[in-house]
Design an enzyme around this catalytic site. Sequence first.
Site, PDB file in Angstrom:
ATOM      1  N   CYS B  96       0.838  -1.195   0.000  1.00  0.00           N
ATOM      2  CA  CYS B  96       0.000   0.000   0.000  1.00  0.00           C
ATOM      3  C   CYS B  96       0.878   1.252   0.000  1.00  0.00           C
ATOM      4  CB  CYS B  96      -0.983  -0.039   1.172  1.00  0.00           C
ATOM      5  SG  CYS B  96      -2.331   1.151   0.993  1.00  0.00           S
ATOM      6  N   HIS B 220      -3.611  -5.527   1.109  1.00  0.00           N
ATOM      7  CA  HIS B 220      -2.911  -5.740   2.376  1.00  0.00           C
ATOM      8  C   HIS B 220      -2.896  -7.213   2.761  1.00  0.00           C
ATOM      9  CE1 HIS B 220      -2.363  -1.574   3.863  1.00  0.00           C
ATOM     10  NE2 HIS B 220      -3.426  -1.303   3.138  1.00  0.00           N
ATOM     11  N   GLU B 222      -1.205  -8.503   5.057  1.00  0.00           N
ATOM     12  CA  GLU B 222      -1.088  -8.619   6.519  1.00  0.00           C
ATOM     13  C   GLU B 222      -2.423  -8.408   7.219  1.00  0.00           C
ATOM     14  OE1 GLU B 222      -0.659  -5.952   4.902  1.00  0.00           O
ATOM     15  OE2 GLU B 222      -0.983  -4.155   6.116  1.00  0.00           O
TER      16      GLU B 222
END
Lengths: 1051, 261
Positions: B96, B220, B222
């Site tokens: 990002c 994302h 994560e």
Amino acid sequence: MTVWRFQVTPKSGEEDPRGRRIRATLADFGVSIVRRVEASRLYLIELDADDSVPPRIADELLTDPVVETCRIAKQGDPLSSPDNGVAFEVYFKPGVMDNAANTTLRALHDMGIPAASVRTGYQYVITPGPTEADRLRIPRLIANDCIEEVHPGVRPITPPPTPPSYRFELRHVAIRSLDDDALRRLSRDGHLFLSLDEMQAIRSHFRSLEREPTDLELETLAQTWSEHCVHKTLKSAYVYRGAPMPGSKSDGDVEIRYDNLLADTIARATKELMAEGRGPECLSVFVDNAGIIGFDGEYGIAFKVETHNHPSAIEPYGGAATGAGGVIRDVLGCGLGAKPVANTDVFCVAHPDWPVDQVPKGVIHPKTVLKGIVSGVRDYGNCMGIPTVNGAVHFDPRYLGNPLVYCGCVGLIPRNRIEKAPQPGDAIVVLGGRTGRDGIHGATFSSAELTDTHEDEFGHAVQIGNPVEEKKVRDVVLFARDYRDVPDAASRCLFSSITDCGAGGLSSAIGEMAEKTGAIVDLDKVPLKYSGLRYDEIWISEAQERMVLSVPKSNVDALLALSANEDVEATVIGEFTNTGKLVVRYNGTTVGELDMHFLHDGIPKREKVAEWQPAPTDTTTTSPSAAVSTTGEPKFSNVSIPPMTNAESPVKLDASQHRDIFKTSPELKAMRDKLQAALSDPTVASKHWIIRQYDHEVQAGSAVKPLVGPGEGPGDAAVVKPRLNSSKGVVLGCGLAPDLADVDPYWMAIAAIDEAVRNCVCVGGDPKNMAILDNFCWPSSDDPHSLGALIRTCQACYDAAKAYGLPFISGKDSLNNVFSMSEGDAAMVQRVVDERYGAYSSRVRRQFARQPGKLGIPHTLLISAISVIDDVYKCIRSAPSVASGERYYVCFAGIVYRNGDDIPLHAAAKLHEAVAKAIRSGLVAAAHDLSDGGLLAALVEMGIGAGCSVDACGGTDIAFSEETNQRGLGYLLAHKVSGGAEGASEVLPGALQLLDREVSAIECTSSSAIGSYGGIGWLFRDGGPAMLLRDGEAVAPLEELRIAWRAPLDW
Amino acid sequence: MATTRVLVVRAPGINCEEETAFAWQQAGAVTESIHVRRLIESPTSLDAFQIVTIPGGFSYGDDIASGRVLANQIRHGLGDALARFVERGGFVIGICNGFQVLVRLGLVPGPDAPAKATLTWNATGRYEARWVHLRAVVPHCPFLRMDELYHLPVAHGEGRIAIEEGEAGASRLAGANRIAMQYVSADGAAPTFPENPNGSIENAAALTDSTGRVLGLMPHPERNIFPCNPPVPTRDASPEIDGRPVHQGNRLFQNAIAALR
């Protein structure tokens, strides 16, 4: 030094989202002739460099060569006007914080270019050129003149303004000789907003000291004694006269006394529940910046909700952003620092389709307000990396002049970091942003009545947020909280106490922290954004992103080094003492010396009179979104399972055949129209436009999201998992019912509390391990009727908290939300309401009749609920995953009540526990709360989320009864069944009967009916297009209803 | 077997550092989070790591443009230390805002790319937070395996990949294996909004360089490391599209660690 101007513009053919947004705004407000708006970013950079440097700045820093071009000009160069259209340029007013300029300055230094100053702005070229009349309107539409200035045409390059210099002069205010009238004038004109008896108390205090106060002392008292800081209305003594409280045996009027309203109702409930061992483990209630309950063996969970109404009324974006920033700092400054893990937001605004040319002077149009506050909360929360997960928006014309912005924050705090106390000798350290003239008088401003001149008067109360600064401050606070001298050493906290600089700035923060000790502060040591601030301005400035810490001398060096490493300014500005006095100095001269005892306990207490009588019955006619029907008997109890018509193949019709059905069945058409109206009421309608702009996944703890299922149906409460290595979760819900305040504020409060609880229960929250927060927003804190409403609300809070076992752990109030307008504007507002929002006609008329020209908000209590759960994997949502060929049986469990009925609180409490138990046991696949739109709307919402067909079974009359299609108090629960009605019958003896038994066993003595478990419909997927049916008869394609639900706020 | 050491870069406004570090740890790496100023003070500290991660956030408030000021600081403070780190065989991932930084630094699609690329405003003109489906479409990137499917959230305002010369440039980049992941729809149809959440050309969601060792992606990974993360939780069953598994974000971190072993 030369000023260079850089104009960065999207290349032709490239997207220009800012230009498009401005064009849309102009179109919204009737400047429809505009076809195109081209937006450019402007940078004015003051440099001492040769001509080779500016092109480097343009290429390396300011311009993206793939999509942008840059034009460079130098001070003195002629600037050409655009070939087509008309240019407008927007710049911040001098002194307003310009984050982009500060960042650019920093980046230039990284490049080794010594720039002296940077200013930024925007240029908008509007084509074709608007009419003369529109040209005059455009500045207000593209900028906020409270913080920005608009230059028509291209502004020549000018040198930056020089900040004024400041020559110290100690000023006293002669108060000892003033008579009462003069005291009143001083209070208003000096923006102190203190009452006469408070001013008198100050006068006699200084008479006894035989000296006049300094301006700083008077300001300090005004900030500390402000409603915002001391909650004097809620803590007052009252005598209440009027209608008895529900449940009372008395028929006639009663008189009730309270010594301290807050202590006698809300805080009392918490205290009693704690003594009884009911509710969650309360670790800190009402004493700190946030309430704290137990989370797990190591951590507690902190929760605070704030309002930021007045700043948002005059500058929606900055007001809401700093509202979010402020409540985040509250959590960061609670105990010895909690780590923010989730944000919430609730807004109350007037209808966004309010006619654009009929807005009273001094009021910002509600659509502009809503867009601004959403952007403000979005930018602050997203940038800080805190997920915004739960909220609501409520629409009512009475919020026109006073929109409400509630911002909440949840934080995780180690159990051994909750106690705090500054010690004499500790250094006073201010950490974070620099102090400027921004936000002066915020605490007292919140007690002012907004008028059509408030912009000019209070423009300085607006603050601009800088979330990056606050994230850095967050990092320093959390590193200092868990400081390790060497990597493997045990952690220790570098500071003994902490609080945030909110309203009142340093005066409130240090004044509160040093209440039990005393302090000496040297204002000349406070880092400033620019020169020219007077000593008293430094003291009360509400510049954002600052925290105050008390730091033992031996830790000061470590804290300053840690801050420097994180790029955060930390400065020692004084020390805590044991004198019991607050001493403020500027360059060695004492500019204020106040006795802590007088500062904190000198505020006079007096008994206030509160009265309340029910309003004339016309208010009980329904509003579009709420209120309760007055007629008709509740029709159900112990309802049998409805059959599912054509269970094998419910319907297979194409759209044209549906049209035919609607033509031939006026009853179904009427039902569809009613349902569409309910779903497209903005309070009920989808908030996806807002939710999708909020980052609700950051921190990787998102478990139940605000939009659920493939169809993005409405979720009831959010669930986050705040620790990465644990499955424990936090459930967050909210409730508010301002419409009911016109009926009885008591039931308004009960409805809000019950809704917050239901929301949490729906996802798997545990009503026995749940706490709540109160946020009162009131029209006025000085008329007996409004205070009567406050008493009834507080009493309801006590009654519900006790019945449900829900402790209040924190709260906040904003009690002066009246907008004062001219007679002509008031007539215009009444006309608009009559024509477009008829349900509110009489409510608005009654207000204007009571106080001409004054529009006050409805009495609004926001309840925020938090519940800790053991396993986020046991959570459910409002939309089940319906696979092809599957069927889910939807039942209603709840209470149907008529207006005037007492809601049976103990039955409701048992209902919540029974439903929570059923959900915990895994019997329920999906649950949805019955809210503003009513039962049928709720059922359809489940179908929208699941993206499947809905068959409402009218045989029982539940789905279509008036009562349940208004605000109800109950749940829809979905269960997967095999087979049709027979299948459901098979399931019942096992799983479902448990809930049936639990709910049936609840005794309900009032005339309301508790639904003991009635089936009301089916969710199914048969391969065809999703439909709404009634008893197998097609009513509408579901997509049509989904569009009706999504369209109103799909901007 | 040596443990993989991952550097997580901290900087003002970066805000996903904790969960990104956790995702690496969950995949078996040892992580260290270091402020960009410490790195600039001692660039040789990079030598201790095999992987550098620039997490998401709003570095320096994304003032001027997303990632621009942090990239400027890294370029002037670290010089070509990151490029040399990649030359030595190190992996770099930017997620990002980190991706935006890598693009501004020129590390993706790389100095030798057949067309310039950038990240700019979403086609909707506003920030979008939602879940997307993705397919890995390069064979040489150690974070990804060709044709893998992922389900991840995006949350960004400036995530639209724009490429010099539009379609022509995009097809040259794709031909040179620089477009690493594409947005796809769950049912295999051509993605439109919101499946492609930002209007990226070629439905591009991630870029890599010629070595494949640098990956920048807007989604994302994560934020999908627990079964409770996806909109429909998946504790018991792995989701599939056409019989092929759809991965959580963990997979991407595991791939990189496996490639280093």
